[in-house]
Design a protein around this motif. Structure first.
Motif, PDB file in Angstrom:
ATOM      1  N   UNK A 258       0.682  -1.147   0.029  1.00  0.00           N
ATOM      2  CA  UNK A 258       0.251  -0.010  -0.072  1.00  0.00           C
ATOM      3  C   UNK A 258       0.829   1.007   0.025  1.00  0.00           C
ATOM      4  N   UNK A 259       0.778   2.086  -0.750  1.00  0.00           N
ATOM      5  CA  UNK A 259       1.552   3.491  -0.835  1.00  0.00           C
ATOM      6  C   UNK A 259       0.524   4.425  -0.590  1.00  0.00           C
ATOM      7  N   UNK A 260       1.040   5.167   0.538  1.00  0.00           N
ATOM      8  CA  UNK A 260       0.371   6.509   0.812  1.00  0.00           C
ATOM      9  C   UNK A 260       1.098   7.770   0.509  1.00  0.00           C
ATOM     10  N   UNK A 261       0.865   8.710  -0.169  1.00  0.00           N
ATOM     11  CA  UNK A 261       1.810  10.051  -0.356  1.00  0.00           C
ATOM     12  C   UNK A 261       0.992  11.124   0.000  1.00  0.00           C
ATOM     13  N   UNK A 262       1.658  12.355   0.224  1.00  0.00           N
ATOM     14  CA  UNK A 262       1.327  13.460   0.596  1.00  0.00           C
ATOM     15  C   UNK A 262       2.208  14.517  -0.324  1.00  0.00           C
ATOM     16  N   UNK A 263       1.195  15.552  -0.866  1.00  0.00           N
ATOM     17  CA  UNK A 263       1.978  16.402  -1.583  1.00  0.00           C
ATOM     18  C   UNK A 263       1.053  17.944  -1.898  1.00  0.00           C
ATOM     19  N   UNK A 264       1.671  19.017  -1.998  1.00  0.00           N
ATOM     20  CA  UNK A 264       1.361  20.291  -2.330  1.00  0.00           C
ATOM     21  C   UNK A 264       0.701  20.207  -3.760  1.00  0.00           C
ATOM     22  N   UNK A 276      -3.712  23.417  -2.732  1.00  0.00           N
ATOM     23  CA  UNK A 276      -4.516  22.348  -2.211  1.00  0.00           C
ATOM     24  C   UNK A 276      -3.484  21.262  -1.503  1.00  0.00           C
ATOM     25  N   UNK A 277      -3.809  20.511  -0.857  1.00  0.00           N
ATOM     26  CA  UNK A 277      -2.986  19.508  -0.489  1.00  0.00           C
ATOM     27  C   UNK A 277      -3.659  18.213  -0.825  1.00  0.00           C
ATOM     28  N   UNK A 278      -2.976  17.017  -1.484  1.00  0.00           N
ATOM     29  CA  UNK A 278      -3.316  15.901  -2.144  1.00  0.00           C
ATOM     30  C   UNK A 278      -2.777  14.674  -1.337  1.00  0.00           C
ATOM     31  N   UNK A 343      -6.709   3.487  -6.550  1.00  0.00           N
ATOM     32  CA  UNK A 343      -6.222   4.616  -5.935  1.00  0.00           C
ATOM     33  C   UNK A 343      -7.188   5.676  -5.611  1.00  0.00           C
ATOM     34  N   UNK A 344      -7.124   6.106  -4.325  1.00  0.00           N
ATOM     35  CA  UNK A 344      -8.089   7.000  -3.904  1.00  0.00           C
ATOM     36  C   UNK A 344      -7.253   8.210  -3.439  1.00  0.00           C
ATOM     37  N   UNK A 345      -7.697   9.281  -3.905  1.00  0.00           N
ATOM     38  CA  UNK A 345      -7.323  10.691  -3.837  1.00  0.00           C
ATOM     39  C   UNK A 345      -8.197  11.609  -3.306  1.00  0.00           C
ATOM     40  N   UNK A 346      -7.779  12.360  -2.169  1.00  0.00           N
ATOM     41  CA  UNK A 346      -8.175  13.272  -1.319  1.00  0.00           C
ATOM     42  C   UNK A 346      -7.757  14.487  -1.419  1.00  0.00           C
ATOM     43  N   UNK A 347      -8.417  15.457  -2.165  1.00  0.00           N
ATOM     44  CA  UNK A 347      -7.858  16.881  -2.132  1.00  0.00           C
ATOM     45  C   UNK A 347      -8.433  17.797  -1.375  1.00  0.00           C
ATOM     46  N   UNK A 348      -7.738  18.444  -0.502  1.00  0.00           N
ATOM     47  CA  UNK A 348      -8.301  19.251   0.578  1.00  0.00           C
ATOM     48  C   UNK A 348      -7.731  20.759   0.245  1.00  0.00           C
ATOM     49  N   UNK A 349      -8.473  21.790   0.258  1.00  0.00           N
ATOM     50  CA  UNK A 349      -7.952  23.228   0.414  1.00  0.00           C
ATOM     51  C   UNK A 349      -6.675  23.439   1.576  1.00  0.00           C
ATOM     52  N   UNK A 350      -5.834  24.114   1.176  1.00  0.00           N
ATOM     53  CA  UNK A 350      -4.503  24.348   2.034  1.00  0.00           C
ATOM     54  C   UNK A 350      -4.698  25.221   3.212  1.00  0.00           C
ATOM     55  N   UNK A 351      -4.413  24.945   4.239  1.00  0.00           N
ATOM     56  CA  UNK A 351      -4.301  26.078   5.242  1.00  0.00           C
ATOM     57  C   UNK A 351      -5.776  26.942   5.567  1.00  0.00           C
TER      58      UNK A 351
END
Length: 354
Positions: A258-264, A276-278, A343-351
């Motif tokens: 399982x691969x978990x990634x975090x990026x701007x 955003x944050x992905x 692959x499940x992607x969650x996109x959230x507004x940053x800060x």
């Protein structure tokens, strides 16, 4: 009402109404209509046309005909099909003194109300079905333990283990139902806390490590942009990523990864151009047929019901994830092909962009 007023001002009056409306004269022909009615009924809804050929649906035609005859208010339903979707209108047939005792036919769109009612019925039916199976199983084992297996210690232990499993299944279902209800109730509440996603994801992965170890699943991470933060409710985001990573462990297959990634990410159209944050959670298992993807976040929808129940799924997890992500003004995306994992992607507004 004079013919002069009817001819000059009727169209103006109907055009001012916020719903589709047409006036049928006592002679059975369309005497006036507005643009919304023409859009709903098509080009055939022209002045002078017989109402029978314009309205077409028997129940509505009968309601208008009866109102012309006895001057009594009636209601009927009018169904439309457009782009594969069904719309439902509640039609009011009001007698009027205009144009030789005509009928004012107005269309009220109740599609959303009908859909909500159907969803409630489906929800009750699904909950009843999900609870009935373990309850029936429990009742059967209790009767057996009270009767034929009363003095059979071996059977008693075996049945008690199964009963414990079924009770746990009901407990998970009730817990998820309460969680979904709570999330929906809080969907419009403001978000006040700043949550560091890197730390949150690290904590979630750590808590799921024993589960991954049981099936020899390796959780790989790329959390290099560890300091990214979002305005959120920490407990709800923890629930989102726990659900997604746990699903990846369950359905990715024993001995998998399982691969978990975090990026701007910058200038996201889905966030109206805001940064955003992905977060992506990817497994390398059997994958999901793209045919199922549009419905995965529906309550109780399962690609494989038998397997889902075997691994403890309630069919509510992704529905909860969707509602939490929506509350956080984010987007959930699911990508998958058979044999290539999901692959499940969650996109959230940053800060402070929330």
């Amino acid at each position: 009402m004079s013919d002069t007023f009817s001819n000059q001002n009727m169209a103006t009056l109907l055009a001012a109404l916020p719903i589709p409306v047409l006036l049928v004269g006592g002679d059975g022909r369309v005497a006036a209509t507005n643009a919304m009615a023409q859009a709903l009924l098509g080009s055939g809804a022209a002045l002078g046309q017989p109402y029978v050929s314009v309205l077409r649906q028997p129940a509505l035609v009968e309601a208008v005909e009866s109102t012309i005859k006895d001057k009594t208010l009636r209601k009927a339903r009018f169904l439309v099909h457009s782009d594969g979707k069904e719309g439902v209108y509640e039609v009011h047939c009001n007698p009027t003194n205009a144009l030789n005792d005509g009928v004012l036919v107005s269309f009220l769109d109740i599609s959303d109300r009908e859909q909500a009612s159907q969803m409630r019925r489906d929800f009750v039916a699904n909950v009843s079905h999900e609870l009935r199976t373990p309850l029936t199983s429990l009742m059967g084992f209790i009767e057996t333990l009270q009767g034929p297996a009363k003095d059979d210690a071996g059977a008693r232990m075996q049945f008690l283990e199964i009963m414990s499993s079924e009770a746990a299944r009901m407990e998970r279902l009730v817990s998820d139902l309460l969680s979904l209800s709570r999330v929906e109730a809080e969907e419009r509440l403001p978000l006040r806390d700043s949550v560091a996603l890197g730390a949150l994801l690290t904590s979630v992965i750590s808590s799921l490590a024993p589960r991954a170890s049981e099936t020899a699943v390796e959780i790989m991470t790329d959390l290099s942009e560890h300091d990214l933060s979002v305005r959120a409710e920490a407990d709800q985001l923890r629930q989102v990523f726990t659900n997604l990573i746990e699903n990846a462990i369950k359905y990715g297959g024993a001995g998998g990864k399982v691969l978990v990634t975090l990026s701007a990410v910058e200038g996201q159209p889905a966030l109206r151009g805001q940064p955003g944050v992905l977060v992506k959670v990817k497994d390398f298992g059997a994958g999901i047929d793209p045919l199922h993807i549009p419905r995965l976040t529906e309550r109780f929808y399962r690609v494989d019901s038998h397997r889902s129940r075997q691994v403890g799924g309630t069919g509510l997890g992704l529905a909860i994830v969707k509602h939490i992500v929506q509350r956080h003004r984010g987007r959930l995306r699911i990508d998958s092909d058979l044999g290539k994992g999901a692959e499940f992607s969650v996109l959230l507004p940053r800060g402070d962009a929330v």
